[in-house]
Design a protein around this motif. Structure first.
Motif, mmCIF file in Angstrom:
data_model
loop_
_atom_site.group_PDB
_atom_site.id
_atom_site.type_symbol
_atom_site.label_atom_id
_atom_site.label_comp_id
_atom_site.label_asym_id
_atom_site.label_seq_id
_atom_site.Cartn_x
_atom_site.Cartn_y
_atom_site.Cartn_z
ATOM 1 N N VAL A 39 6.366 6.090 15.329
ATOM 2 C CA VAL A 39 5.734 7.052 13.478
ATOM 3 C C VAL A 39 5.967 8.027 13.434
ATOM 4 O O VAL A 39 5.946 9.638 12.444
ATOM 5 N N ALA A 40 5.130 9.195 14.901
ATOM 6 C CA ALA A 40 5.052 11.052 14.279
ATOM 7 C C ALA A 40 6.244 11.178 14.287
ATOM 8 O O ALA A 40 6.131 12.749 13.786
ATOM 9 N N LEU A 41 6.907 10.924 15.235
ATOM 10 C CA LEU A 41 8.754 11.834 15.008
ATOM 11 C C LEU A 41 9.117 11.837 13.371
ATOM 12 O O LEU A 41 9.540 12.784 13.058
ATOM 13 N N LEU A 42 9.366 10.554 12.811
ATOM 14 C CA LEU A 42 9.514 10.231 11.935
ATOM 15 C C LEU A 42 8.929 11.042 10.448
ATOM 16 O O LEU A 42 9.337 11.873 9.812
ATOM 17 N N ASP A 97 7.070 8.200 -2.170
ATOM 18 C CA ASP A 97 6.311 6.691 -3.039
ATOM 19 C C ASP A 97 6.914 5.758 -1.608
ATOM 20 O O ASP A 97 6.993 5.606 -0.003
ATOM 21 N N PRO A 98 5.509 4.406 -1.868
ATOM 22 C CA PRO A 98 4.917 3.204 -1.028
ATOM 23 C C PRO A 98 5.967 3.015 -0.148
ATOM 24 O O PRO A 98 6.972 2.819 1.250
ATOM 25 N N LEU A 99 7.398 2.843 -0.733
ATOM 26 C CA LEU A 99 8.724 1.070 -0.617
ATOM 27 C C LEU A 99 9.721 2.758 0.333
ATOM 28 O O LEU A 99 10.200 1.710 1.226
ATOM 29 N N ASN A 100 9.648 3.812 -0.300
ATOM 30 C CA ASN A 100 10.745 4.499 0.329
ATOM 31 C C ASN A 100 10.745 4.902 2.167
ATOM 32 O O ASN A 100 10.612 4.909 2.600
ATOM 33 N N MET A 101 8.495 4.912 2.043
ATOM 34 C CA MET A 101 8.630 5.109 3.070
ATOM 35 C C MET A 101 8.247 3.986 4.468
ATOM 36 O O MET A 101 8.305 4.390 5.326
ATOM 37 N N VAL A 102 7.736 3.072 3.516
ATOM 38 C CA VAL A 102 7.667 1.503 4.987
ATOM 39 C C VAL A 102 9.671 1.297 4.925
ATOM 40 O O VAL A 102 9.818 0.803 6.078
ATOM 41 N N PHE A 106 10.659 1.140 8.943
ATOM 42 C CA PHE A 106 11.411 0.172 9.266
ATOM 43 C C PHE A 106 12.306 0.412 9.889
ATOM 44 O O PHE A 106 12.517 0.000 11.094
ATOM 45 N N ALA A 107 13.290 1.215 9.542
ATOM 46 C CA ALA A 107 14.402 1.279 9.312
ATOM 47 C C ALA A 107 14.658 2.462 10.406
ATOM 48 O O ALA A 107 15.606 1.680 11.989
ATOM 49 N N GLY A 108 13.546 3.062 10.740
ATOM 50 C CA GLY A 108 13.717 4.033 12.053
ATOM 51 C C GLY A 108 13.569 3.200 13.092
ATOM 52 O O GLY A 108 14.308 3.780 14.091
ATOM 53 N N THR A 109 11.869 2.266 13.216
ATOM 54 C CA THR A 109 11.669 2.047 14.451
ATOM 55 C C THR A 109 12.874 0.577 15.091
ATOM 56 O O THR A 109 12.867 0.845 16.472
ATOM 57 N N ALA A 143 5.641 -1.064 12.698
ATOM 58 C CA ALA A 143 5.425 0.512 12.923
ATOM 59 C C ALA A 143 5.525 0.962 11.223
ATOM 60 O O ALA A 143 5.458 2.228 10.871
ATOM 61 N N ALA A 144 6.183 0.073 10.365
ATOM 62 C CA ALA A 144 6.039 0.671 8.451
ATOM 63 C C ALA A 144 4.707 0.428 8.363
ATOM 64 O O ALA A 144 4.837 1.723 7.746
ATOM 65 N N ALA A 145 4.338 -0.669 8.664
ATOM 66 C CA ALA A 145 2.576 -0.353 8.351
ATOM 67 C C ALA A 145 2.006 0.164 8.638
ATOM 68 O O ALA A 145 0.891 0.933 8.150
ATOM 69 N N VAL A 146 2.089 0.635 9.789
ATOM 70 C CA VAL A 146 1.422 1.590 10.437
ATOM 71 C C VAL A 146 1.597 2.570 9.650
ATOM 72 O O VAL A 146 0.921 4.046 9.781
ATOM 73 N N GLY A 147 3.014 3.292 9.940
ATOM 74 C CA GLY A 147 3.807 4.593 9.487
ATOM 75 C C GLY A 147 3.437 4.569 7.799
ATOM 76 O O GLY A 147 2.599 6.212 7.546
ATOM 77 N N LEU A 148 2.886 3.651 6.981
ATOM 78 C CA LEU A 148 2.579 3.755 5.570
ATOM 79 C C LEU A 148 0.942 4.199 5.614
ATOM 80 O O LEU A 148 0.597 5.073 5.195
ATOM 81 N N GLY A 149 0.274 3.444 6.818
ATOM 82 C CA GLY A 149 -1.145 3.664 6.703
ATOM 83 C C GLY A 149 -1.569 5.334 6.908
ATOM 84 O O GLY A 149 -2.113 6.380 6.264
#
Length: 158
Positions: A39-42, A97-102, A106-109, A143-149
């Motif tokens: 998450v930090a890296l992305l 925007d949230p959808l792009n970030m999720v 998700f894809a990065g992880t 990770a997508a949920a935590v990254g968005l948060g």
């Protein structure tokens, strides 16, 4: 971006990295804790040039390898590739925007988990593909949920 904003963002990334090791190693949660290194890296790779993002990924991989010797070297290469790819994604993934970030988290992880699986399999240490599929998908969702948060928290604080 002003210099003060850069320092705040660098501190935020540092806190995410520190939390990763506190949760996974210090508190002994292991895989139950989200992969805050990814998450930090992305998050950082969206603001860095590709070479700098790959270097940060390599450094974070060395830290991960020091805490988990099983993936030493593999994590460095995987996170370096992920940092480079994350930085290049700015060209086709615009906006926060949230959808792009999720989708980005998700894809990065998922890509990182797949890279790690393939490298471990080539090294003769990997398991069955089904052992990867479910944990990788769950880790990516987590990770997508935590990254968005985390990105929402940073935007609200900055």
């Amino acid at each position: 971006m002003t210099e003060g904003t850069q320092w705040k963002f660098a501190l935020f990334i540092f806190v995410l990295v520190a939390l990763h090791f506190i949760l996974r190693v210090g508190m002994g949660l292991g895989v139950l804790a989200p992969d805050l290194l990814v998450v930090a890296l992305l998050l950082a790779s969206r603001r860095l040039r590709p070479g700098s993002a790959a270097g940060l990924g390599f450094l974070l991989g060395l830290l991960e390898g020091s805490a988990n010797p099983f993936v030493f070297g593999y994590a460095s290469l995987g996170l370096a590739v992920l940092g480079y790819a994350g930085s290049r994604s700015r060209e086709w993934l615009a906006g926060d925007d949230p959808l792009n970030m999720v989708a980005f988290f998700f894809a990065g992880t998922l890509i990182y988990e797949l890279l790690l699986y393939v490298m471990l399999a080539v090294g003769g240490v990997g398991g069955s593909p089904m052992a990867l599929l479910i944990p990788a998908l769950l880790a990516s969702i987590y990770a997508a949920a935590v990254g968005l948060g985390a990105s929402t928290l940073y935007r609200s604080l900055a």
